[in-house]
Write an enzyme that holds these catalytic residues in place. Structure first.
Site, PDB file in Angstrom:
ATOM      1  N   CYS A 163     -11.879   5.187   2.314  1.00  0.00           N
ATOM      2  CA  CYS A 163     -10.704   4.683   1.605  1.00  0.00           C
ATOM      3  C   CYS A 163     -10.938   3.325   0.938  1.00  0.00           C
ATOM      4  O   CYS A 163     -10.042   2.793   0.284  1.00  0.00           O
ATOM      5  CB  CYS A 163      -9.517   4.627   2.552  1.00  0.00           C
ATOM      6  SG  CYS A 163      -9.120   6.249   3.237  1.00  0.00           S
ATOM      7  N   HIS A 303      -3.780  -3.123   2.285  1.00  0.00           N
ATOM      8  CA  HIS A 303      -4.233  -1.751   2.528  1.00  0.00           C
ATOM      9  C   HIS A 303      -3.104  -0.974   3.210  1.00  0.00           C
ATOM     10  O   HIS A 303      -2.772   0.131   2.786  1.00  0.00           O
ATOM     11  CB  HIS A 303      -5.487  -1.758   3.402  1.00  0.00           C
ATOM     12  CG  HIS A 303      -6.028  -0.396   3.683  1.00  0.00           C
ATOM     13  ND1 HIS A 303      -6.548   0.406   2.692  1.00  0.00           N
ATOM     14  CD2 HIS A 303      -6.135   0.310   4.836  1.00  0.00           C
ATOM     15  CE1 HIS A 303      -6.947   1.552   3.221  1.00  0.00           C
ATOM     16  NE2 HIS A 303      -6.702   1.517   4.524  1.00  0.00           N
ATOM     17  N   GLU A 314      -4.632  -5.741   9.979  1.00  0.00           N
ATOM     18  CA  GLU A 314      -4.710  -6.381   8.662  1.00  0.00           C
ATOM     19  C   GLU A 314      -3.861  -7.647   8.621  1.00  0.00           C
ATOM     20  O   GLU A 314      -4.282  -8.667   8.052  1.00  0.00           O
ATOM     21  CB  GLU A 314      -4.262  -5.409   7.571  1.00  0.00           C
ATOM     22  CG  GLU A 314      -4.395  -5.993   6.165  1.00  0.00           C
ATOM     23  CD  GLU A 314      -4.084  -5.007   5.056  1.00  0.00           C
ATOM     24  OE1 GLU A 314      -4.370  -5.311   3.892  1.00  0.00           O
ATOM     25  OE2 GLU A 314      -3.545  -3.906   5.374  1.00  0.00           O
ATOM     26  N   LYS A 334       1.469   1.687  -0.984  1.00  0.00           N
ATOM     27  CA  LYS A 334       1.318   3.028  -0.406  1.00  0.00           C
ATOM     28  C   LYS A 334       2.642   3.551   0.128  1.00  0.00           C
ATOM     29  O   LYS A 334       2.789   4.757   0.351  1.00  0.00           O
ATOM     30  CB  LYS A 334       0.266   3.018   0.707  1.00  0.00           C
ATOM     31  CG  LYS A 334      -1.166   2.860   0.227  1.00  0.00           C
ATOM     32  CD  LYS A 334      -2.143   2.946   1.393  1.00  0.00           C
ATOM     33  CE  LYS A 334      -3.592   2.762   0.946  1.00  0.00           C
ATOM     34  NZ  LYS A 334      -3.888   1.362   0.576  1.00  0.00           N
ATOM     35  N   HIS A 339      -1.140   7.520   0.334  1.00  0.00           N
ATOM     36  CA  HIS A 339      -2.516   7.030   0.442  1.00  0.00           C
ATOM     37  C   HIS A 339      -3.447   7.938  -0.357  1.00  0.00           C
ATOM     38  O   HIS A 339      -3.689   9.080   0.028  1.00  0.00           O
ATOM     39  CB  HIS A 339      -2.915   6.986   1.908  1.00  0.00           C
ATOM     40  CG  HIS A 339      -4.214   6.299   2.182  1.00  0.00           C
ATOM     41  ND1 HIS A 339      -4.995   5.747   1.179  1.00  0.00           N
ATOM     42  CD2 HIS A 339      -4.898   6.064   3.344  1.00  0.00           C
ATOM     43  CE1 HIS A 339      -6.076   5.219   1.712  1.00  0.00           C
ATOM     44  NE2 HIS A 339      -6.029   5.397   3.016  1.00  0.00           N
ATOM     45  N   PHE A 400     -12.649   4.642   6.851  1.00  0.00           N
ATOM     46  CA  PHE A 400     -13.282   5.164   8.059  1.00  0.00           C
ATOM     47  C   PHE A 400     -14.761   4.790   8.056  1.00  0.00           C
ATOM     48  O   PHE A 400     -15.432   4.876   7.026  1.00  0.00           O
ATOM     49  CB  PHE A 400     -13.152   6.689   8.116  1.00  0.00           C
ATOM     50  CG  PHE A 400     -11.809   7.195   8.591  1.00  0.00           C
ATOM     51  CD1 PHE A 400     -10.759   6.329   8.857  1.00  0.00           C
ATOM     52  CD2 PHE A 400     -11.604   8.555   8.785  1.00  0.00           C
ATOM     53  CE1 PHE A 400      -9.532   6.808   9.304  1.00  0.00           C
ATOM     54  CE2 PHE A 400     -10.386   9.050   9.230  1.00  0.00           C
ATOM     55  CZ  PHE A 400      -9.343   8.174   9.496  1.00  0.00           C
TER      56      PHE A 400
END
Length: 414
Positions: A163, A303, A314, A334, A339, A400
């Site tokens: 991502c 994010h 975050e 998002k 996403h 990931f």
């Protein structure tokens, strides 16, 4: 080192099929989440996603081109065409040996892969795969097809960092131009992951929201009741070029890339570091690369996927970078787009550039009970867009494997 400017934008998203509609959707707090139409979800825990709306690829590309390319490549071609037109490019008048493509996708042709394997399994064992099977699924094909369409012979490759993918692509493009290795690069990312296997896989990993009763409100970044992300599809494209190249062709300059930072959590296969170690390093590196101070950042596009652990890590990292900074606007777009996985960084880069250009911070929607430890340390821009002069905007993306990519954009000053 050359300055790198943005001269073209193209967007294909669940809340708008071009940049203008996408931006209007963001400013007006539109949710792109709705029940999945692509496949039967009756046996699935998650039955919704952010699909493109009122979209037919044949309105943009011909049938033979669609047949040869997976949806993720089709999305790329459509977004890039808008960006090229937006940039006012006449490739015939430019040195195409110095123009490249650095494109990103986390999954490549997952739809094609799933469809072809299904056909094989239900057949008699005779392999009847399409001759386009391999070219359609390989993750690098979109960058190649873009270069073929426009005859671009410069640097050409694809980034894959889950991502964080399209932010990685943007940072790579920025660096190649900054170093004088290219005059112009088309960059961004595309993803077409709304398939049974992808939804089932992310669901098995307990990453997706299961708020089937209220899909439009399911993506709730920073909310104490968030329960996972909402999968999305689409593409974002940017035309980057050196300042001198843009001035030489009298291009309209939309914004500038100031810096980029990449790092790794080095912690867990799918989970973010609980203290946001990689996020902290990525943000600090991007700020240092831009030659500014943390206090110069006016807007952070987080994010913030709406996962229980990820959002908090975050925010912890942001507190380490910025301290308690109630003047810093943070928002999670998002919450509206869902996403877009490998394409997330590209569409969020466009959100940052438009925020700078328009002087508007897009909101975080759906969040009603923000994390109490952070609700007053930052302005999370809840509910409604905010008018504000934005000179520097930062975009975070995490993937990931612990991949971190952070980009800093700035207002263009001659």
């Amino acid at each position: 080192m050359k300055r790198v400017v943005v001269t073209g934008l193209g967007a294909l998203t669940p809340i708008g099929n071009n940049t203008e509609d996408f931006w209007n959707g963001l400013v007006n707090g539109v949710s792109g989440s709705a029940p999945i139409t692509r496949f039967d979800t009756s046996a699935f825990k998650t039955k919704f996603a952010c699909e493109l709306k009122n979209f037919d690829p044949l309105n943009f590309i011909d049938k033979s081109e669609a047949r040869r390319n997976d949806l993720f490549t089709q999305y790329a071609l459509i977004a890039v065409e808008e960006a090229v037109k937006n940039a006012g490019i006449n490739f015939e008048s430019l040195n195409r040996n110095r123009i490249g493509v650095i494109w990103g996708s986390g999954n490549g042709g997952i739809i094609t892969f799933e469809e072809q394997v299904k056909e094989f399994v239900k057949g008699d064992g005779t392999p009847r795969f399409s001759p386009f099977f391999i070219p359609k699924i390989i993750v690098d094909i979109a960058s190649g097809i873009i270069s073929i369409k426009y005859g671009l012979r410069g640097v050409n490759f694809t980034t894959v960092s889950a991502c964080a993918t399209s932010n990685t692509a943007i940072i790579d493009a920025f660096n190649y131009i900054k170093w004088g290795k290219a005059d112009m690069i088309i960059t961004g990312g595309s993803e077409a992951p709304i398939t049974a296997s992808a939804v089932g896989g992310f669901s098995a990993a307990k990453a997706l929201s299961t708020n089937n009763e209220n899909p439009a409100g399911a993506s709730r970044p920073f909310d104490v009741n968030r329960d996972g992300f909402v999968m999305a599809e689409g593409a974002g494209a940017l035309v980057l070029e050196s300042l001198d190249h843009a001035l030489a062709r009298n291009a309209t300059i939309i914004g500038e890339i100031a810096g980029g930072g990449m790092a790794a959590d080095a912690y867990h296969m799918t989970g973010t570091h609980p203290e946001g170690e990689g996020a902290y390093l990525g943000m600090m590196e991007a700020i240092a690369d831009a030659g500014i101070q943390p206090s110069d950042i006016d807007y952070l596009n987080a994010h913030a996927t709406s996962t229980p652990l990820g959002d908090n890590s975050e925010l912890r990292a942001a507190e380490r970078v910025f301290g308690a900074a109630p003047q810093l606007h943070i928002s999670a777009t998002k919450s509206m787009t869902g996403h877009l996985l490998g394409a997330a960084g590209a569409v969020e880069a466009i959100a940052c550039i438009k925020a700078i250009e328009q002087g508007i911070i897009p909101p975080t929607i759906n969040t009603t009970q923000a994390e109490p430890d952070y609700a007053h340390k930052f302005n999370l821009t809840l509910g409604q867009a905010v008018k504000k002069e934005v000179n520097y905007a930062m975009s975070n993306t995490f993937g990931f494997g612990g991949h971190i990519a952070t980009a800093v954009f700035k207002k263009y000053w001659p």
